[in-house]
Design a protein around this motif. Structure first.
Motif, mmCIF file in Angstrom:
data_model
loop_
_atom_site.group_PDB
_atom_site.id
_atom_site.type_symbol
_atom_site.label_atom_id
_atom_site.label_comp_id
_atom_site.label_asym_id
_atom_site.label_seq_id
_atom_site.Cartn_x
_atom_site.Cartn_y
_atom_site.Cartn_z
ATOM 1 N N ASP A 29 0.825 -1.210 0.000
ATOM 2 C CA ASP A 29 0.000 0.000 0.000
ATOM 3 C C ASP A 29 0.864 1.267 0.000
ATOM 4 O O ASP A 29 0.514 2.268 -0.634
ATOM 5 N N LEU A 30 1.983 1.228 0.710
ATOM 6 C CA LEU A 30 2.863 2.406 0.743
ATOM 7 C C LEU A 30 3.477 2.686 -0.624
ATOM 8 O O LEU A 30 3.849 3.823 -0.916
ATOM 9 N N SER A 34 -0.590 6.799 -5.205
ATOM 10 C CA SER A 34 -1.336 7.761 -4.399
ATOM 11 C C SER A 34 -0.692 8.014 -3.042
ATOM 12 O O SER A 34 -1.006 9.013 -2.389
ATOM 13 N N MET A 35 0.214 7.134 -2.610
ATOM 14 C CA MET A 35 0.863 7.295 -1.302
ATOM 15 C C MET A 35 2.238 7.947 -1.415
ATOM 16 O O MET A 35 2.930 8.135 -0.415
ATOM 17 N N THR B 190 0.397 1.266 6.515
ATOM 18 C CA THR B 190 -0.516 2.188 5.830
ATOM 19 C C THR B 190 -0.221 3.659 6.109
ATOM 20 O O THR B 190 -1.028 4.521 5.748
ATOM 21 N N GLN B 231 -1.720 8.783 4.785
ATOM 22 C CA GLN B 231 -2.407 7.664 5.428
ATOM 23 C C GLN B 231 -3.256 6.933 4.393
ATOM 24 O O GLN B 231 -4.157 7.540 3.775
ATOM 25 N N TYR B 232 -2.977 5.664 4.218
ATOM 26 C CA TYR B 232 -3.802 4.860 3.316
ATOM 27 C C TYR B 232 -5.030 4.365 4.070
ATOM 28 O O TYR B 232 -4.927 3.932 5.227
ATOM 29 N N ALA B 239 -6.283 7.474 -0.203
ATOM 30 C CA ALA B 239 -5.146 8.021 0.535
ATOM 31 C C ALA B 239 -5.492 9.417 1.034
ATOM 32 O O ALA B 239 -5.978 10.258 0.276
#
Lengths: 71, 369
Positions: A29-30, A34-35, B190, B231-232, B239
Motif C-alpha cells: 500500500d505504501l 497515491s501514497m 498504511t 495515510q492509506y 489516501a
C-alpha cells in the motif's frame, strides 16, 4: 501559534502511538502512486511555482532550485 | 521604451525554480522510467481588473540506466502577459499597454544508487530577458536495513543575475546557499511521514526594480519546516495526505501552509483527488500600509508589494486522472485561489488591500516504460 504547535505535537504523538513499521511484505500500500509525496513531478512543480509567485517565500521540498523574476 | 519590454520581472508570474523534489520511497532504483507532458493555463485578477495570464507547457522524463543509475530532467516554457502592481493594487498595465515576458528553464539530475544510500547531482538553468539563474544541488540519502527510515541531506547553491530592461542597476546579482535535512519514516503498513528542515541564506539584490520605491535588504535567511503525512485508508482504497509548512523569513514575515488531499480511485480507472489549502503570512518588517508612499524614507528599506503584506489565502482544487493500459495516464486539474487580508491568522491582516484571485488549469499525459 502555541496552540498550533501543541496540536501538531499531539498529532505526532498519536502517530507515534500507532508506530508499527511494516515488514518487507507489508509495503504494497505504501508503494502505491497515491501514497507517494511527489509522484506527479510536473504537477508539484506547477503548484510550487504558482504559490511562490504570489506569497512571501516557499521551499521545504528540495534545495538548489535557483531563482526567478517572479518574486 | 515600450511598456511591453519593461517590468518583465513582475510579469514573470510563474517563472520558477526548477526544483528537484525527492520521492517518498526512493531507497532503491526505480524499475521503470516515465515521460510526461503537461500544460498550464493560469490567470489572476483583482476587483475590476485582470492581472496576469500565463501559458506554460512542460516536459519531464526519468529513466533508469546501467543497472544502478537514474537520470531525470525537465524543460518548461512560460509565456506571460498582463498587468502587475507597481504598488499595492495600482497596476502597471493601467495605460492599457500591459507587459509580456517569456521564460525557458531546464534542469537535469543524475542519481547513483548503492545498497544503503544514494547520491544525486543536479543543475538548473533558467533564462528570462532580465533574469538568469544558474543553480546546482547535491543530495545524499541513507536508509536503514529494513528501508523504513530514510535520512536526506541536501546542499545547493544558486547564482542569479538581474538586469532590468528599462534601467541600469548596481550589482544586480544574488547568490544563495541552501541546506536540507530530512527524515522519512514508514510508521505502519498504511502510514508514512516525512519531515524536512531547510535553511537558505542569500546575499545580493532582492529589490523589485519594477516596483516604485522598492528597496529591500541585501541579505535574506529563510528557515523552513515541512512535514507531510500520508495515510492509506483500506476501506476506501483511498489516501489521505496532510501537509504543514512553517517558514520564518529574515524579511520579518512568518507563514504557515496547511494542505489536505484525498485521493480516491473510482471505477473504470479514474482517480479523483480533491485538495484544500489554507495559507497565512505576516508582513515583512519593511512593508508599509497604504496610502502610498507612507513610511518611505530615503536610504531605508521599503516595499508596497502586497506579496509581503499580511494576508490569508484559501485554495480549493480537484484533480481527475484516468489510468489506461500500458502505463498511460491522462489527468486534468483545476484550482481556485483567493487571498484576503482579513483571512490572516496569527497576525492582523494588512489594511487597504484588494482581494486577489487566481485560477489555474493543468492538463497532462504521462507514460511509464
Amino acid at each position: 501559534m502555541r496552540r498550533l504547535i501543541a496540536a501538531l505535537a499531539a498529532l505526532a504523538c498519536t502517530a507515534c502511538a500507532s508506530y508499527a513499521p511494516p515488514k518487507p511484505w507489508e509495503k504494497g500500500d505504501l508503494a502505491k502512486p497515491s501514497m507517494q509525496f511527489d509522484y506527479d513531478r510536473l504537477d508539484a512543480r506547477y503548484t510550487d511555482h504558482v504559490y511562490a509567485s504570489k506569497e512571501m517565500a516557499t521551499g521545504g521540498v528540495a534545495v538548489g532550485g535557483g531563482g526567478c523574476g517572479c518574486n | 521604451m515600450a511598456a511591453t519590454d519593461r517590468r518583465s520581472l513582475l510579469a514573470a508570474a510563474l517563472a520558477l525554480p526548477g526544483v528537484l523534489p525527492a520521492a517518498a520511497l526512493a531507497q532503491s532504483i526505480p524499475d521503470e522510467g516515465i515521460v510526461a507532458l503537461k500544460y498550464l493555463d493560469y490567470r489572476d485578477w483583482q476587483p475590476g481588473a485582470n492581472r496576469m495570464t500565463v501559458k506554460s507547457p512542460s516536459f519531464y522524463v526519468m529513466t533508469p540506466f546501467a543497472g544502478s543509475w537514474t537520470v531525470e530532467g525537465a524543460v518548461v516554457y512560460d509565456a506571460m502577459s498582463g498587468a502587475s502592481p507597481l504598488w499595492f493594487n495600482t497596476l502597471s498595465g493601467a495605460s492599457g499597454l500591459g507587459v509580456t515576458d517569456y521564460r525557458t528553464s531546464g534542469d537535469v539530475k543524475v542519481t547513483k544508487y548503492f545498497d544503503r544510500w544514494s547520491i544525486g547531482v543536479g543543475g538548473v538553468y533558467s533564462y528570462e530577458r532580465d533574469y538568469i539563474s544558474r543553480a546546482g544541488a547535491l543530495e545524499v540519502r541513507w536508509w536503514t536495513a529494513d528501508r523504513n527510515t530514510t535520512l536526506s541531506f541536501g546542499f545547493g547553491g544558486a547564482a542569479d543575475a538581474i538586469s532590468p530592461s528599462d534601467r541600469e542597476i548596481d550589482n544586480g546579482k544574488r547568490d544563495t546557499l541552501d541546506f536540507l535535512f530530512g527524515v522519512t519514516q514508514a510508521l505502519s503498513p498504511t502510514a508514512i511521514i516525512q519531515s524536512n528542515l531547510t535553511y537558505s541564506r542569500g546575499h545580493g539584490y532582492y529589490s523589485d526594480p519594477y516596483k516604485t520605491l522598492d528597496h529591500r535588504p541585501d541579505e535574506r535567511r529563510i528557515f523552513t519546516w515541512l512535514t507531510r503525512y500520508n495515510q492509506y485508508i483500506p476501506a476506501y482504497d483511498a489516501a489521505l495526505k496532510l501537509s504543514y509548512r512553517f517558514i520564518n523569513d529574515s524579511f520579518g514575515g512568518q507563514s504557515s501552509a496547511f494542505d489536505v488531499t484525498w485521493t480516491q480511485p473510482l471505477p473504470q480507472g479514474f482517480v479523483v483527488s480533491p485538495v484544500v489549502r489554507y495559507y497565512t503570512q505576516s508582513a515583512a518588517n519593511f512593508y508599509y500600509n497604504p496610502p502610498f508612499p507612507q513610511g518611505f524614507r530615503i536610504g531605508q528599506d521599503y516595499t508596497a508589494d502586497t506579496r509581503l503584506s499580511s494576508f490569508g489565502a484559501v485554495t480549493v482544487g480537484v484533480k481527475l486522472a484516468k489510468v489506461f493500459a500500458d502505463g498511460w495516464v491522462a489527468d486534468l486539474r483545476f484550482d481556485f485561489y483567493r487571498a484576503r487580508s482579513s483571512w490572516a491568522l496569527f497576525s492582523s491582516g494588512s489594511p487597504g488591500i484588494d482581494p486577489f484571485s487566481a485560477r489555474w488549469i493543468e492538463a497532462g499525459i504521462s507514460k511509464t516504460f
